[in-house]
Design an enzyme around this catalytic site. Structure first.
Site, mmCIF file in Angstrom:
data_model
loop_
_atom_site.group_PDB
_atom_site.id
_atom_site.type_symbol
_atom_site.label_atom_id
_atom_site.label_comp_id
_atom_site.label_asym_id
_atom_site.label_seq_id
_atom_site.Cartn_x
_atom_site.Cartn_y
_atom_site.Cartn_z
ATOM 1 N N LEU A 129 8.726 53.631 35.035
ATOM 2 C CA LEU A 129 8.471 54.982 35.512
ATOM 3 C C LEU A 129 9.160 55.152 36.864
ATOM 4 C CD1 LEU A 129 4.636 55.386 34.760
ATOM 5 C CD2 LEU A 129 6.547 56.232 33.392
ATOM 6 N N ASP A 130 9.598 56.382 37.163
ATOM 7 C CA ASP A 130 10.165 56.669 38.477
ATOM 8 C C ASP A 130 9.123 56.442 39.568
ATOM 9 O OD1 ASP A 130 12.496 57.463 37.183
ATOM 10 O OD2 ASP A 130 11.912 59.575 37.142
ATOM 11 N N ARG A 131 9.588 56.310 40.785
ATOM 12 C CA ARG A 131 8.707 56.001 41.917
ATOM 13 C C ARG A 131 7.532 56.970 42.029
ATOM 14 N NH1 ARG A 131 8.435 53.262 46.701
ATOM 15 N NH2 ARG A 131 7.533 54.355 48.491
ATOM 16 N N THR A 133 6.496 59.077 39.581
ATOM 17 C CA THR A 133 5.836 59.328 38.302
ATOM 18 C C THR A 133 4.720 58.299 38.151
ATOM 19 O OG1 THR A 133 7.860 60.178 37.293
ATOM 20 C CG2 THR A 133 6.119 59.457 35.802
ATOM 21 N N ARG A 224 12.301 65.472 33.526
ATOM 22 C CA ARG A 224 12.575 66.256 34.741
ATOM 23 C C ARG A 224 13.813 67.135 34.560
ATOM 24 N NH1 ARG A 224 12.581 61.589 39.168
ATOM 25 N NH2 ARG A 224 12.699 63.367 40.621
#
Length: 284
Positions: A129-131, A133, A224
């Site tokens: 997951l992104d930072r 998210t 996104r």
């Protein structure tokens, strides 16, 4: 980790390992640092197996990267067994170290947790997951288990707070590629890679909507980018047009995972709440 199997029909061990999804890399490591035993005796992959043989496979000990520094902070554990660990990640934490954030990552947290409980393993991240998210992240405790995840069905469901009133449901099909002027951002482009996202709206008001989202492909920043593309960027997503005066970081969460266990062959379903996103929706 030791795997034990009872052989049911004649077969070369080399072919048996291939059929049971042991990768060439794993087999090579086993040859060097692990062991293959038939009825307690060491053998090579050229051994012919016969019915009733007992095969033991000793996976080699794996050494974590020297870049990982164990981070001793309690984990929010959602599922664990001898092979797999599923945890809940929160915003403002990387899954793995980066140049901008070299330590205090989730994988370092997992490494510390496993060592503290006596499991001398090298965790492998299965889903990232992104930072900013949040949500569910899967770790495999061994490289072989990590490889097996590439052979099983895995489905992730997301919850997002997006700008504007959106249709009750929809499908977004738009190719995605890396932006020409950035190594981070992605954009919709005809010459990009195929990407498909579906969604349904759970609740909305005149300014915002909460959507349940299903990924059908796995492109970087796919959700996104796709929601920006249809004019409904995720609230708080500064990178993709969702800047908000009071909310920092995209309000996006991996809320459910469904997968076939690579060893036990049973279906695993894990769901977490999205109270934080719902609270933001009610208060902004």
């Amino acid at each position: 980790m030791i795997f034990t199997y009872k052989i049911t029909h004649p077969e070369l061990l080399k072919e048996w390992l291939k059929r049971h999804q042991f990768s060439k890399k794993t087999v090579s490591a086993i040859k060097q640092y692990g062991a293959l035993l038939i009825n307690g005796q060491p053998v090579t992959v050229r051994k012919m197996l016969v019915p009733q043989d007992i095969l033991q496979i000793h996976l080699p000990k794996e050494q974590p990267s020297s870049n990982l520094q164990p981070y001793d902070k309690p984990l929010d554990i959602c599922y664990e067994d001898p092979y797999i660990l599923v945890v809940r990640k929160y915003q403002q934490q990387n899954c793995t170290p980066s140049r901008e954030h070299p330590h205090y990552s989730l994988i370092e947290q997992v490494l510390s947790y496993c060592r503290n409980k006596g499991e001398d393993i090298n965790p492998h991240i299965v889903t990232r997951l992104d930072r900013d998210t949040e949500g569910l992240v899967i770790f495999a405790k061994y490289g072989h288990i990590h490889h097996l995840f590439s052979t099983v069905k895995l489905q992730k469901t997301y919850i997002a707070l997006v700008n504007g009133q959106i249709n009750s449901s929809g499908i977004i099909e738009a190719n995605i590629k890396r932006s020409l002027n950035s190594i981070i951002t992605r954009e919709v482009a005809k010459d990009g890679k195929y990407a498909k996202t579906s969604y349904k709206t759970l609740v909305q008001n005149h300014r915002y909507s909460i959507c349940q989202i299903q990924l059908h492909t796995g492109r970087t920043h796919q959700i996104r980018v796709h929601f920006k593309h249809i004019g409904h960027p995720i609230v708080g997503d500064d990178l993709y047009g969702g800047t908000h005066p009071t909310i920092q970081g995209q309000t996006l969460q991996c809320s459910e995972i469904l997968f076939d266990h690579p060893i036990e062959k049973k279906q695993i379903s894990i769901t977490i709440d999205y109270k934080r996103i719902l609270k933001l929706f009610r208060n902004i």
